[in-house]
Design an enzyme around this catalytic site. Structure first.
Site, short mmCIF file in Angstrom:
data_model
loop_
_atom_site.label_atom_id
_atom_site.label_comp_id
_atom_site.label_asym_id
_atom_site.label_seq_id
_atom_site.Cartn_x
_atom_site.Cartn_y
_atom_site.Cartn_z
N HIS B 80 0.79 -1.28 -0.08
CA HIS B 80 -0.12 -0.21 0.02
C HIS B 80 0.72 1.18 0.09
CE1 HIS B 80 -2.71 3.13 1.37
NE2 HIS B 80 -2.05 3.12 2.23
N ASP B 109 7.38 23.12 -25.21
CA ASP B 109 7.30 21.75 -24.52
C ASP B 109 8.12 21.58 -23.42
OD1 ASP B 109 7.18 18.63 -24.25
OD2 ASP B 109 6.54 18.74 -26.37
N TRP B 151 7.35 -0.47 4.14
CA TRP B 151 7.80 0.36 2.83
C TRP B 151 9.35 0.90 3.12
CZ3 TRP B 151 9.25 5.62 1.90
CH2 TRP B 151 9.07 6.33 3.11
N SER B 178 13.38 6.82 -13.39
CA SER B 178 12.24 7.66 -13.89
C SER B 178 11.89 9.11 -13.02
CB SER B 178 10.96 6.90 -13.92
OG SER B 178 9.61 7.86 -13.84
N SER B 179 12.10 9.11 -11.79
CA SER B 179 11.97 10.00 -11.11
C SER B 179 13.15 11.41 -11.30
CB SER B 179 12.00 10.15 -9.56
OG SER B 179 10.86 9.11 -9.14
N HIS B 262 13.45 11.36 4.55
CA HIS B 262 12.63 12.77 4.99
C HIS B 262 12.70 13.97 3.77
CE1 HIS B 262 10.60 15.34 7.56
NE2 HIS B 262 11.51 16.46 7.02
N GLU B 264 12.09 12.90 0.93
CA GLU B 264 11.22 12.33 0.08
C GLU B 264 9.77 12.89 0.40
OE1 GLU B 264 10.95 10.45 -2.49
OE2 GLU B 264 8.68 9.79 -2.20
N TYR B 266 9.08 15.79 1.84
CA TYR B 266 8.71 17.05 1.15
C TYR B 266 8.71 17.22 -0.24
CZ TYR B 266 8.84 18.95 5.50
OH TYR B 266 8.46 19.18 7.07
N SER B 277 -0.97 27.25 -3.46
CA SER B 277 -0.59 29.00 -3.72
C SER B 277 -1.12 29.45 -5.06
CB SER B 277 0.74 29.10 -3.71
OG SER B 277 1.39 28.67 -2.42
N HIS B 311 14.78 12.06 13.01
CA HIS B 311 13.59 12.06 14.12
C HIS B 311 12.80 10.92 13.75
CE1 HIS B 311 11.60 14.88 10.55
NE2 HIS B 311 11.24 13.76 10.49
N HIS B 312 13.14 10.25 12.63
CA HIS B 312 12.31 8.94 12.48
C HIS B 312 12.94 7.73 13.25
CE1 HIS B 312 9.80 10.39 9.19
NE2 HIS B 312 11.08 10.88 9.01
N THR B 337 7.02 26.62 7.31
CA THR B 337 5.81 25.97 7.12
C THR B 337 4.90 26.80 7.57
OG1 THR B 337 6.85 23.93 7.35
CG2 THR B 337 4.68 23.82 7.21
N LYS B 340 4.18 29.68 5.35
CA LYS B 340 3.47 29.37 4.39
C LYS B 340 1.88 29.37 4.94
CE LYS B 340 6.10 27.22 1.25
NZ LYS B 340 5.78 27.64 -0.01
N ARG B 459 1.53 0.21 15.08
CA ARG B 459 1.17 0.20 13.66
C ARG B 459 1.63 -1.21 13.21
NH1 ARG B 459 5.79 4.09 11.06
NH2 ARG B 459 4.73 3.32 9.12
C1 HEM Z 1 5.98 20.32 10.59
C2 HEM Z 1 6.17 19.38 9.88
C3 HEM Z 1 6.45 17.94 10.53
C4 HEM Z 1 7.07 17.53 11.40
C5 HEM Z 1 7.58 18.28 12.88
C6 HEM Z 1 7.11 16.05 11.41
C7 HEM Z 1 7.67 14.92 12.49
C8 HEM Z 1 7.64 13.68 11.98
C9 HEM Z 1 8.30 12.89 13.04
C10 HEM Z 1 8.96 13.40 14.26
C11 HEM Z 1 7.89 11.61 12.41
C12 HEM Z 1 8.52 10.32 13.09
C13 HEM Z 1 7.51 9.64 14.12
C14 HEM Z 1 8.03 8.22 14.40
O1 HEM Z 1 8.21 7.28 13.62
O2 HEM Z 1 8.22 8.25 15.64
C15 HEM Z 1 7.30 11.45 11.38
C16 HEM Z 1 6.98 10.68 10.59
C17 HEM Z 1 6.15 10.82 9.33
N1 HEM Z 1 6.26 11.81 8.71
FE1 HEM Z 1 6.33 13.77 9.50
N2 HEM Z 1 6.67 15.79 10.20
C18 HEM Z 1 6.18 16.83 9.43
C19 HEM Z 1 5.70 16.98 8.27
C20 HEM Z 1 5.41 16.04 7.47
C21 HEM Z 1 5.13 16.03 6.03
C22 HEM Z 1 4.91 17.37 5.22
C23 HEM Z 1 5.08 14.81 5.60
C24 HEM Z 1 4.53 14.38 4.09
C25 HEM Z 1 3.94 14.91 3.21
C26 HEM Z 1 5.40 13.83 6.61
C27 HEM Z 1 5.41 12.49 6.39
C28 HEM Z 1 5.88 11.46 7.26
C29 HEM Z 1 5.83 10.22 7.28
C30 HEM Z 1 5.19 9.24 6.11
C31 HEM Z 1 6.02 9.41 8.46
C32 HEM Z 1 6.31 8.29 8.78
C33 HEM Z 1 7.27 7.36 7.97
C34 HEM Z 1 7.16 5.93 8.66
O3 HEM Z 1 7.63 5.67 9.57
O4 HEM Z 1 6.69 5.17 7.80
N3 HEM Z 1 5.61 14.45 7.72
N4 HEM Z 1 7.17 13.21 10.95
CU LIG Z 2 10.67 13.11 8.69
#
Ligand code: HEM
Ligand SMILES: [Cu+2]
Lengths: 198, 547
Positions: B80, B109, B151, B178-179, B262, B264, B266, B277, B311-312, B337, B340, B459
């Site tokens: 997924h 183009d 993933w 591709s990307s 990370h 990614e 963004y 915008s 942070h992950h 952020t 914005k 999860r």
């Molecule tokens: C203010 C902005 C953001 C902060 C402070 C933030 C912070 C965090 C943190 C600390 C985690 C880790 C959580 C953990 O696994 O314990 C996390 C996970 C994640 N964040 Fe954010 N995030 C922000 C914005 C975003 C944005 C804009 C996206 C995507 C469009 C995003 C997508 C994700 C994803 C996909 C994960 C999980 C990845 C995984 O473990 O599978 N985050 N975020």
């Molecule tokens: Cu992150």
């Protein structure tokens, strides 16, 4: 085809330049990714992050700091790939910084075939790990155990007296992994030596 | 003179002659056709990935194991995510870039049309490769199924999955190629193909956010490629990059993965910022508040995204200094952020707004994405993250930023530009139904997951403690509601794009629309801006056109 005056040609020249630079940047990023391996290893060795222990030190004499006592805890696990029983003889001991100490770990092969294992050490907390020097360890070499064989394995260590005063307890933890390559090699040697006998 | 040269070299062979279906779609080098292909591909992937999500939510409807085997459940969560990230969200943005960027900067183009064809046509092969082990297993009972280690592909778990690892890794390599090609094309188009007078700081914000995204892609996709290559050699060629037994370190994989991962996330949100915008000023009938601030905020977000990856990984056992650094750096991202979000709100402030479907999705984006940002800030707090990590709280966080963030922006963009692309107005009443049903159900779906996470539900598990039953039930109901609501979207798109049903769209489509794309007819000619347009400030997109 008259490059300087033809805007179309100027655009394609610019495009080619962008492509070239971008591909170079990609190659650089790909290379950077692999260079992270040595960078990370060196970084961990210098800082002790990730519990990588201090250098394998020779037995140079150091002053024993009897004013301090540090509790050293032992922990042993065998990875799911390796059917061994593995544990420390004692759970913890008290040592002075600078004092050469030794502890015993015990391992037994519970499987029906000869297995080679490799122990990987880790020291916690991180700040302590670079001050934790091993002079002898069963983790320096591969360990081979015949089916059912058991062994006591020593580790000798000395804690550097420079260890920060905040550290009161240090944990030395080992995980025993299966060394697949060595196990296969041993199995092959066995079958070679077994055959003439039979 | 200059105009003539461009004109002559470009229009000669294609104009108005009928191309065969094969030539038009498989050998296409036209940015509009390739954009369409990308968008349709993304729509198909969105439904495939969505179906997998519904398998997950069906299993979690009540406690206990009822529908699928745990192993298959894990394959569903893994696939997924991969399908949605690499198949739905990223190609949708590339499709939008293909359609819009040349029309927005007045180019005939994309800069590298043949590479453009390649970068699209790699994708169907990549995803066939990715899905093959799963399809074989699920429909023909062959093999052990797809990857099931999540993933993020953490070793050693991801390497224990059998030979499907090789399929996944080669698929990721192809998607990466591709990307990268797509990104190079965007950069070359924006830097070299702008019409005379279209300065960089006169470009629509969407072009800016995509330019910066393209740089991110070039910097991090090769890193992902390297990481998965090392996984491949660890699995099949006896290296020990990440194998502790051989002297490697599995934690290092996490560092490398998130150094890609990370930025990614963004990559998946910056183009969304650009879309919103564009849309908000149109329906607020006011120029975008703080155009330059938007550009600089985007650039600083992109820069900061490289120094927050750990942070992950707060719980892997980092030294205190590391935890603090990554905590503060992560919180710092909230500043640009926030800039914005405040700029969007200021644009709407005291404006004469109307709420057509694109605007509804854009406003929904601003509100719901911000909720996701807040939960991100909570996760950035180290001691809190020890509690929330790998729970449903994280799942709630990233679905708010990705579904109601990235996906909502893609929906908004589709409604906004669909009349331009197809020449017919979509069904506004159905569009509103789609928005309101989606918004209600998406919150029913994801909001309770915050509570589940705070209560400690992990999860990626197929079964759970009965204490979590109520919120899971609610969440699953929301999931099916949201999934069904997307059928409305598909129907609306089919009506406009394939049936040509709907009122004839005007060139400007919206009362307040500004920008070069609206000076073209709806639908635009197959080859537009073969002669560079003359730029009048009043035609330019909302922003600071006077600086
Ligand atoms: C203010 C902005 C953001 C902060 C402070 C933030 C912070 C965090 C943190 C600390 C985690 C880790 C959580 C953990 O696994 O314990 C996390 C996970 C994640 N964040 Fe954010 N995030 C922000 C914005 C975003 C944005 C804009 C996206 C995507 C469009 C995003 C997508 C994700 C994803 C996909 C994960 C999980 C990845 C995984 O473990 O599978 N985050 N975020
Ligand atoms: Cu992150």
């Amino acid at each position: 085809m008259n490059p300087p005056t033809d805007p179309q040609a100027a655009v394609s020249a610019n495009n080619r330049r962008v492509v070239k630079r971008a591909l170079l940047a990609c190659a650089g990023a790909f290379f950077f990714c692999f260079s992270l391996i040595p960078i990370y290893t060196i970084y961990c060795e210098i800082t002790g992050v990730n519990g990588k222990t201090g250098q394998i030190s020779g037995e140079q004499p150091v002053l024993v700091d009897t004013s301090r006592t540090i509790t050293v805890q032992f922990d042993g696990t065998s990875h799911s790939s390796l059917p061994w029983q593995f544990k420390p003889e004692v759970r913890e001991m008290k040592v002075h910084p600078g004092e050469l100490s030794s502890a015993l770990f015990y391992a037994q092969n519970l499987d029906k075939q000869t297995l080679v294992g490799q122990a990987v050490p880790s020291v916690a907390p991180n700040v302590a790990s670079i001050y934790f020097n091993k002079t002898e360890c069963f983790c320096f070499t591969e360990q081979l155990l015949e089916p059912g064989e058991q062994r006591e394995m020593p580790v000798r260590f000395v804690i550097d007296p420079d260890i920060p005063a905040s550290v009161k307890t240090v944990t030395l933890s080992y995980t025993f992994f299966l060394n697949e390559l060595a196990t296969q090699r041993v199995a092959k040697e066995h079958s070679v030596t077994d055959n003439p006998a039979s | 003179m200059a105009e003539h040269a461009t004109h002559d070299t470009h229009d000669e062979h294609h104009d108005d002659h009928q191309q065969s279906f094969f030539m038009r779609w498989f050998c296409s080098t036209n940015h509009k056709d390739i954009g369409t292909l990308y968008l349709l591909f993304s729509l198909v992937m969105f439904f495939i990935g969505g179906f997998m999500a519904l398998v997950i939510r069906a299993e979690l409807f009540v406690p206990g194991l009822q529908l699928v085997h745990p192993e298959f459940f894990n394959q569903m969560t893994t696939m997924h995510a991969l399908v949605m990230i690499f198949g739905a969200v990223m190609p949708a943005f590339v499709g939008l870039a293909n359609w819009m960027i040349p029309m927005m900067v007045g180019a005939p183009d994309m800069a590298l049309p043949r590479m453009n064809n390649w970068s699209f046509w790699i994708l169907p092969f990549a995803f066939t490769m990715l899905l093959l082990p799963l399809i074989q297993y699920a429909f023909f009972g062959v093999g052990a199924g797809g990857p099931a280690g999540g993933w993020t592909l953490y070793p050693p778990l991801s390497l224990q999955g059998g030979n499907n690892v090789a399929f996944t890794i080669f698929a990721i390599h192809m998607m990466g190629v591709s990307s990268i090609m797509g990104a190079i094309n965007v950069i070359a188009t924006i830097l070299n193909m702008r019409a005379p007078g279209m300065d960089l700081l006169k470009m629509p914000v969407f072009c800016w956010t995509w330019l910066i995204t393209a740089f991110l892609l070039i910097a991090v996709m090769p890193v992902l490629a390297g990481a998965v290559t090392m996984l491949l050699t660890d699995k099949f060629f006896l290296t020990s990059f990440f194998n502790a037994a051989g002297g490697g370190d599995p934690v290092m994989f996490q560092h490398i993965f998130w150094f890609f991962g990370h930025p990614e996330v963004y990559i998946m949100i910056l183009p969304a910022f650009g879309i919103v915008s564009e849309i908000i000023p149109t329906f607020a009938r006011k120029p975008l508040f703080g155009y330059q601030a938007m550009v600089y905020a985007t650039a600083s977000i992109a820069f900061l995204s490289f120094i927050v990856w750990a942070h992950h990984m707060f719980t892997v056992g980092m030294p205190l200094g590391g935890e603090l650094f990554f905590m503060y750096a992560t919180m710092l991202i909230a500043v640009p952020t926030g800039v914005k979000v405040f700029n969007w709100v200021s644009t709407m402030w005291k404006s004469s707004m109307t709420f057509e479907t694109p605007m509804l999705f854009a406003v929904g984006f601003v509100i719901l994405f911000t909720i996701g940002g807040f939960s991100g800030l909570m996760l950035a707090i180290v001691p809190a993250d020890f509690q929330y990590h790998d729970t449903y709280f994280v799942v709630a966080h990233f679905h708010y930023v990705l579904v109601t963030g990235a996906i909502y922006s893609i929906m908004a963009a589709t409604y906004y530009w669909l009349p331009k692309w197809t020449g017919v107005m979509y069904n506004e009443a159905l569009g509103k139904w789609h928005f309101w049903l989606s918004t209600i159900f998406v919150n029913v779906l994801f909001f309770p997951q915050h509570f589940l996470g705070l209560a400690g539900m992990p999860r990626r598990i197929p079964d759970y403690n009965v204490a979590f039953a109520d919120f899971n039930l609610i969440s699953s109901i929301g999931a099916f509601g949201f999934g069904l609501a997307q059928l409305i979207f598909a129907w609306i798109v089919i009506q406009c794009a394939f049936l040509g049903r709907g009122a004839k769209a005007t060139d400007h489509v919206w009362e307040g629309s500004k920008g070069l794309e609206w000076t073209l007819s709806s639908p635009p000619p197959h080859h537009s801006f073969s002669t560079p347009p003359v730029i009048n400030d009043k035609d330019l997109a909302h922003g600071d056109v006077t600086h």
